[in-house]
Design an enzyme around this catalytic site. Structure first.
Site, PDB file in Angstrom:
ATOM      1  N   ARG A 127       0.837  -1.223  -0.031  1.00 41.33           N
ATOM      2  CA  ARG A 127       0.026   0.060  -0.118  1.00 41.33           C
ATOM      3  C   ARG A 127       0.828   1.105  -0.051  1.00 41.33           C
ATOM      4  O   ARG A 127       0.395   2.308   0.418  1.00 41.33           O
ATOM      5  CB  ARG A 127      -1.021  -0.047   1.167  1.00 41.33           C
ATOM      6  CG  ARG A 127      -2.073  -1.111   0.987  1.00 41.33           C
ATOM      7  CD  ARG A 127      -3.163  -0.736   2.009  1.00 41.33           C
ATOM      8  NE  ARG A 127      -4.017  -1.958   2.000  1.00 41.33           N
ATOM      9  CZ  ARG A 127      -4.021  -2.840   3.034  1.00 41.33           C
ATOM     10  NH1 ARG A 127      -3.082  -2.784   3.934  1.00 41.33           N
ATOM     11  NH2 ARG A 127      -4.805  -3.768   3.009  1.00 41.33           N
ATOM     12  N   GLU A 243      -4.513  16.551 -11.696  1.00 35.78           N
ATOM     13  CA  GLU A 243      -5.160  16.744 -12.875  1.00 35.78           C
ATOM     14  C   GLU A 243      -6.687  17.042 -12.832  1.00 35.78           C
ATOM     15  O   GLU A 243      -7.396  16.433 -13.663  1.00 35.78           O
ATOM     16  CB  GLU A 243      -4.902  15.639 -13.640  1.00 35.78           C
ATOM     17  CG  GLU A 243      -4.852  15.754 -15.177  1.00 35.78           C
ATOM     18  CD  GLU A 243      -4.175  14.772 -15.983  1.00 35.78           C
ATOM     19  OE1 GLU A 243      -3.776  13.769 -15.430  1.00 35.78           O
ATOM     20  OE2 GLU A 243      -3.646  15.171 -17.075  1.00 35.78           O
ATOM     21  N   ARG A 247      -3.754  21.109 -15.220  1.00 33.42           N
ATOM     22  CA  ARG A 247      -2.619  20.226 -15.466  1.00 33.42           C
ATOM     23  C   ARG A 247      -2.655  19.481 -16.829  1.00 33.42           C
ATOM     24  O   ARG A 247      -1.806  19.048 -17.676  1.00 33.42           O
ATOM     25  CB  ARG A 247      -2.532  19.092 -14.580  1.00 33.42           C
ATOM     26  CG  ARG A 247      -1.400  18.153 -14.476  1.00 33.42           C
ATOM     27  CD  ARG A 247      -1.009  17.454 -13.389  1.00 33.42           C
ATOM     28  NE  ARG A 247      -0.013  16.502 -13.707  1.00 33.42           N
ATOM     29  CZ  ARG A 247       0.640  15.660 -12.787  1.00 33.42           C
ATOM     30  NH1 ARG A 247       0.102  15.927 -11.649  1.00 33.42           N
ATOM     31  NH2 ARG A 247       1.456  14.933 -13.208  1.00 33.42           N
ATOM     32  N   HIS A 254      -0.879  15.087 -26.820  1.00 33.16           N
ATOM     33  CA  HIS A 254      -0.946  13.761 -26.375  1.00 33.16           C
ATOM     34  C   HIS A 254      -2.078  12.979 -26.986  1.00 33.16           C
ATOM     35  O   HIS A 254      -2.223  11.908 -26.887  1.00 33.16           O
ATOM     36  CB  HIS A 254      -0.753  13.724 -24.905  1.00 33.16           C
ATOM     37  CG  HIS A 254       0.558  13.900 -24.341  1.00 33.16           C
ATOM     38  ND1 HIS A 254       1.209  15.063 -24.936  1.00 33.16           N
ATOM     39  CD2 HIS A 254       1.338  13.001 -23.693  1.00 33.16           C
ATOM     40  CE1 HIS A 254       2.558  15.110 -24.195  1.00 33.16           C
ATOM     41  NE2 HIS A 254       2.524  13.954 -23.358  1.00 33.16           N
ATOM     42  N   HIS A 271       7.054   7.345 -27.721  1.00 34.92           N
ATOM     43  CA  HIS A 271       6.238   8.129 -27.157  1.00 34.92           C
ATOM     44  C   HIS A 271       6.249   9.652 -27.433  1.00 34.92           C
ATOM     45  O   HIS A 271       5.487  10.176 -28.109  1.00 34.92           O
ATOM     46  CB  HIS A 271       6.034   8.186 -25.730  1.00 34.92           C
ATOM     47  CG  HIS A 271       5.068   9.138 -24.985  1.00 34.92           C
ATOM     48  ND1 HIS A 271       3.800   9.150 -25.051  1.00 34.92           N
ATOM     49  CD2 HIS A 271       5.354  10.419 -24.083  1.00 34.92           C
ATOM     50  CE1 HIS A 271       3.507   9.900 -24.407  1.00 34.92           C
ATOM     51  NE2 HIS A 271       4.404  10.791 -23.883  1.00 34.92           N
TER      52      HIS A 271
END
Lengths: 367, 367
Positions: A127, A243, A247, A254, A271
């Site tokens: 976690r 975001e 952001r 993209h 990319h």
């Protein structure tokens, strides 16, 4: 022990109790001082890949040897196609096999793929454990160094499974860029160029003046480009860590770029190459929406081409592009969201008519 | 539309901007008012399992129908053995197949396993979406309702991969407990009983007086037990959301318990059964460490037995227990950490000599 030959520049990333620093300089990776102040956890792991580990893992390991009782080495298969559950599980398995506890510190040594997987592993292992990024590609130094985005790909989409997890520090060693293929340098420059149109018109002009120096790996030019990119991104992320809105402008190029990557199959284009071409498309969309004049889009396209990036996308057909973009996670209930340039140095996010997007795709894809 | 027959009790969970409420009452699951104020996301998903979905998914779906344009139904295979990557990926796949975006709201309908998987899926899907818990077992209502712990198991250990991710709301419908097997009620009572010795001696006395009413599913007794359990856990979690220290006391009985579960293979014993037996062992360890007198441990053991829980562990041998506990994620660099009772209603975490632990295991495991 290799010591720092150039004093490190420091970019602070202000995120409250998750704040950290990016160290930028040549030779940082093997310098023990780069890691001063980090927790001296009993167990640490260097997560790298089969391309990068032979070049740098020993040097990093040596710099860390005095800090941790045990350093586990995990070399993932290299490449975007391996940014998947199998690689993630390989990290979990290696850590659990030797009973690494929840204080274990992970070091992500490599490019964006390694950073994304190792960062997500850190987010989920027991976690959540801490991690340090040691990015060895230009793309990773200017992009994944800031923002805490981690993820793996899913067969149905890129970066679909992940977490926001901030590193404790980023150590960006510019000397590692000398071993990068030219194609990877160009791909990294795509994300550098991105910061101009969305946030800083002066930086765009600086890039036009220094693109050849950057391609020649001029140390001073690189240091400035990496630093300025990180500063701009840090400013945006500090205002919108999760975001929620602002952001999203960092995703300029993209939406189209992800469609190219997914449509061709991950790994066909880098990319950054897809983003470079995606920026050409997004700039043209901004022109067609009446936001900027064509001269600015042309200027951006020329810079992208000079960086050695593709400016013509693969001929997948407009319908396929639209379908792929609708599956992108930035889409809200089926509406595709595009980052557009409102003015040189300023961007926003909006929807656009399918017909207009189809025109853009037709204008910028091969026969 | 079924309406609430008993007005809901509300337990606030104070975690800053991640605060939420637990609604407790009979008939809440199918009442539209239980979901008032939650985001009306275009897409929602009900994540359940093949045991629970046939009983309650239609009722929940109906209560949500007016809130979401689309409700995806995902039924996972039931059982702890399926708390794994395959189930997690089934959720991702179902959401991605129909382009669920990052505003998608997940509803976890079921016991602890469904809650853990669906909560972890929510934590990771597109780097995090919101979720609502609709726990249908006593264990899930008193334990996983509070704390935001989500996880899947790894072949090398239980709950090793996960995240802290708080729900937007918990809707604990006590009427669902009537369809639970007796064995599951007992398992849930293990976690209820736990709160007495670690945090509230008066609650332990109340449980001794009401254990038969609870086993008979008396509505008033259940409501009090669930509410008090949630309140105690909430008080602990509010002080230590990320399990830095205090929160570890909630794992009373769990170090031994996890060893039992892992040693037998997940699913052989129910989690609550293993915890019940683990509390007997941990109480005895507290006695042997000189912290409490044997009478208190005996009292706790009697209550655990009255709840229908095992008080004798499987005969795996002390060495195997120790080995399994060293692999537990609460171990720090190999040292096993135990939650011990310092006084009735007060607990702490500490290490213990292997020999003493071996004595405890010998005293409480079958031939």
């Amino acid at each position: 022990m290799q010591e720092i030959t150039q004093s490190a520049q420091r970019v602070p990333i202000a995120l409250g109790d998750r704040s950290y620093e990016i160290l930028i300089g040549a030779g940082l990776l093997g310098a023990t001082s780069s890691y001063d102040g980090l927790p001296r956890a009993a167990s640490a792991a260097i997560v790298s890949d089969t391309n990068v580990a032979p070049l740098y893992a020993d040097r990093l390991h040596e710099a860390l040897a005095a800090r941790h009782r045990r350093v586990v080495r995990i070399d993932l298969p290299a490449g975007e196609v391996h940014k998947d559950w199998a690689s993630l599980d390989a990290i979990f398995d290696a850590l659990l096999a030797v009973h690494c506890d929840r204080k274990t510190l992970l070091y992500a040594l490599g490019g964006g793929v390694v950073g994304d997987i190792a960062g997500f592993a850190a987010a989920c292992y027991m976690r959540g454990v801490d991690f340090v990024q040691v990015p060895t590609t230009l793309l990773a130094q200017v992009d994944s160094s800031v923002g805490g985005k981690t993820a793996i790909n899913h067969p149905r989409g890129k970066n679909m499974i992940g977490a926001f997890h901030q590193p404790l520090r980023v150590v960006a060693d510019l000397a590692t860029l000398s071993t990068l293929p030219k194609r990877e340098i160009a791909a990294g420059l795509a994300e550098v160029i991105k910061y101009g149109p969305i946030a800083d018109a002066d930086f765009l002009a600086w890039l036009e003046a220094h693109i050849d120096a950057l391609l020649a790996l001029d140390a001073e030019a690189l240091a400035h480009a990496v630093r300025r990119s990180c500063e701009i991104k840090a400013g945006v992320v500090a205002q919108d860590e999760r975001e929620g809105g602002l952001r999203a402008i960092l995703n300029f190029g993209h939406t189209f770029g992800h469609a190219i990557e997914t449509g061709l199959g991950y790994g066909e284009w880098l990319h950054g190459e897809a983003v470079g071409c995606g920026m050409v498309m997004a700039a043209d969309l901004s022109v067609r929406l009446g936001l900027i004049d064509a001269a600015f889009a042309d200027r951006l396209t020329r810079l992208i081409a000079r960086a050695g990036l593709p400016v013509v996308g693969p001929a997948l057909g407009a319908d396929r592009y639209l379908e792929l973009m609708r599956g992108d996670k930035k889409a809200e209930a089926g509406a595709i969201r595009f980052v557009v340039i409102d003015a040189p140095g300023r961007a926003s996010v909006r929807a656009a008519p399918d017909a207009l997007v189809a025109d853009v795709i037709a204008a910028h894809t091969g026969a």
